[in-house]
Design an enzyme around this catalytic site. Structure first.
Site, short mmCIF file in Angstrom:
data_model
loop_
_atom_site.label_atom_id
_atom_site.label_comp_id
_atom_site.label_asym_id
_atom_site.label_seq_id
_atom_site.Cartn_x
_atom_site.Cartn_y
_atom_site.Cartn_z
CG ASN A 9 -1.72 1.22 1.39
OD1 ASN A 9 -1.77 2.06 0.49
ND2 ASN A 9 -2.39 1.36 2.53
CD1 TRP A 10 3.26 0.96 -3.00
CD2 TRP A 10 3.31 2.20 -4.86
NE1 TRP A 10 3.88 0.22 -3.98
CE2 TRP A 10 3.92 0.95 -5.14
CE3 TRP A 10 3.23 3.15 -5.89
CZ2 TRP A 10 4.45 0.63 -6.39
CZ3 TRP A 10 3.76 2.82 -7.15
CH2 TRP A 10 4.35 1.58 -7.38
CE LYS A 11 -0.02 3.14 4.83
NZ LYS A 11 0.08 3.25 6.29
CG HIS A 96 -5.61 1.79 5.40
ND1 HIS A 96 -5.19 2.71 6.32
CD2 HIS A 96 -4.56 0.96 5.19
CE1 HIS A 96 -3.93 2.46 6.65
NE2 HIS A 96 -3.52 1.39 5.99
CD GLU A 98 -2.87 5.42 6.79
OE1 GLU A 98 -2.86 5.48 5.54
OE2 GLU A 98 -1.94 4.90 7.44
CD GLU A 166 -3.05 -2.37 7.35
OE1 GLU A 166 -2.03 -2.67 6.72
OE2 GLU A 166 -3.64 -1.29 7.18
N GLY A 172 3.04 2.52 10.68
CA GLY A 172 3.96 3.63 10.47
C GLY A 172 4.69 4.06 11.73
CB SER A 212 5.86 -1.48 11.88
OG SER A 212 5.45 -0.14 12.09
N GLY A 233 3.16 -1.03 4.21
CA GLY A 233 3.18 0.39 3.88
C GLY A 233 4.59 0.82 3.51
N GLY A 234 5.27 1.42 4.47
CA GLY A 234 6.60 2.01 4.22
C GLY A 234 7.57 1.11 3.49
P1 13P Z 1 3.42 0.51 7.58
O1 13P Z 1 3.93 -0.79 7.01
O2 13P Z 1 4.11 1.71 7.03
O3 13P Z 1 3.34 0.47 9.06
O4 13P Z 1 1.89 0.65 7.05
C1 13P Z 1 1.03 -0.41 7.21
C2 13P Z 1 -0.21 -0.10 6.47
O5 13P Z 1 -0.99 0.72 6.86
C3 13P Z 1 -0.43 -0.84 5.22
O6 13P Z 1 -1.73 -0.61 4.74
#
Ligand code: 13P
Length: 249
Positions: A9-11, A96, A98, A166, A172, A212, A233-234
């Site tokens: 997920n590149w956000k 998600h 967010e 999640e 993050g 993470s 994510g990251g």
């Molecule tokens: P991180 O891997 O950056 O913690 O993000 C997880 C995430 O929200 C994937 O959708």
């Protein structure tokens, strides 16, 4: 069927050019992806089409990070499930934390979005998970259950759904759920799904962990019996890390 899935997920990261560069590197190195692992990338809407072109002919699949609640019409700024499907995406991430937190998406809306996605032939990565406050105040299991019963229980089948657990406090933050914490919730999700859809459907459900997840912890997480992969994510923004995670089974 239960699948080994590593989804990125590149956000709201990468310009179109950066996104294509990352996708092209993954495509060039697609032979490194173990044959039984499905790799999915979820770039922003603006580069779904160009990323799809970059991964065409490889086993990498495309996802969007969201879709609209409505099928079409006067909804300025929205992107419909049909538009997403038209880019060649096979998947959409919905629910998600967010989106739930910053864009006020609730379970009722997410159920409708899933219906929109299914109507356009998209498969869904449905995200759920608790805040630290919910975990520590004793409402953890009721809260997680509500994210299942108010959404997934209203579907006819889960065959086109992958669940991603999640925990918000791990997203993050560099703070990963311990294997035991993650496994405990994954087993709970499977058990709760079984109560409605039966043991076989629950056993077939793919459940990803997100929060993470990185090359240094993926192996031990993926070794847990109810953790089938990761929503990353990251670490999905670096080809080396993302591919290393895909090799962590
Ligand atoms: P991180 O891997 O950056 O913690 O993000 C997880 C995430 O929200 C994937 O959708």
């Amino acid at each position: 069927m239960r699948q080994k899935i590593v989804a990125g997920n590149w956000k709201m990261n990468t310009t179109p050019a950066e996104g294509v560069a990352l996708a092209s590197e993954l495509a060039k190195r697609a032979a490194e992806i173990p044959s039984d692992v499905k790799l999915i990338v979820a770039p922003p809407f603006t580069h779904l089409t160009s990323v799809q072109a970059a991964i065409a002919g490889t086993k990498i699949e495309l996802s969007s990070q969201n879709c609209a609640l409505q099928p079409k019409g006067a909804y300025t700024g929205e992107v419909s499930a049909a538009m997403v499907a038209g880019t060649g995406a096979a998947w959409v991430i919905l629910g998600h934390s967010e989106r739930r937190e910053y864009f006020c998406e609730d379970n009722a809306m997410l159920l409708e979005k899933i219906h929109q996605a299914f109507a356009c032939g998209l498969k869904v990565i449905y995200c759920m998970g608790e805040s630290l406050e919910q975990r520590e105040s004793g409402v953890l299991w009721d809260f997680l259950k509500s994210q299942i019963t108010e959404v997934l229980y209203n579907l006819d089948s889960l065959k086109d759904v992958v669940v991603a657990y999640e925990p918000i406090w791990a997203i993050g933050t560099g703070k990963t759920a311990s294997n035991e914490q993650a496994q405990e919730v994954h087993a709970f999700i499977r058990k709760t799904v079984a109560e409605k859809f039966g043991a076989e459907a629950a056993d077939e459900l793919t459940i990803l962990y997100g929060g993470s997840c990185k090359p240094s912890n993926a192996k031990e997480l993926f070794a847990c019996p109810d953790i089938d992969g990761g929503l990353i994510g990251g670490a999905s923004l670096k080809a080396d890390d993302f591919l290393a995670i895909a090799k962590s089974y």
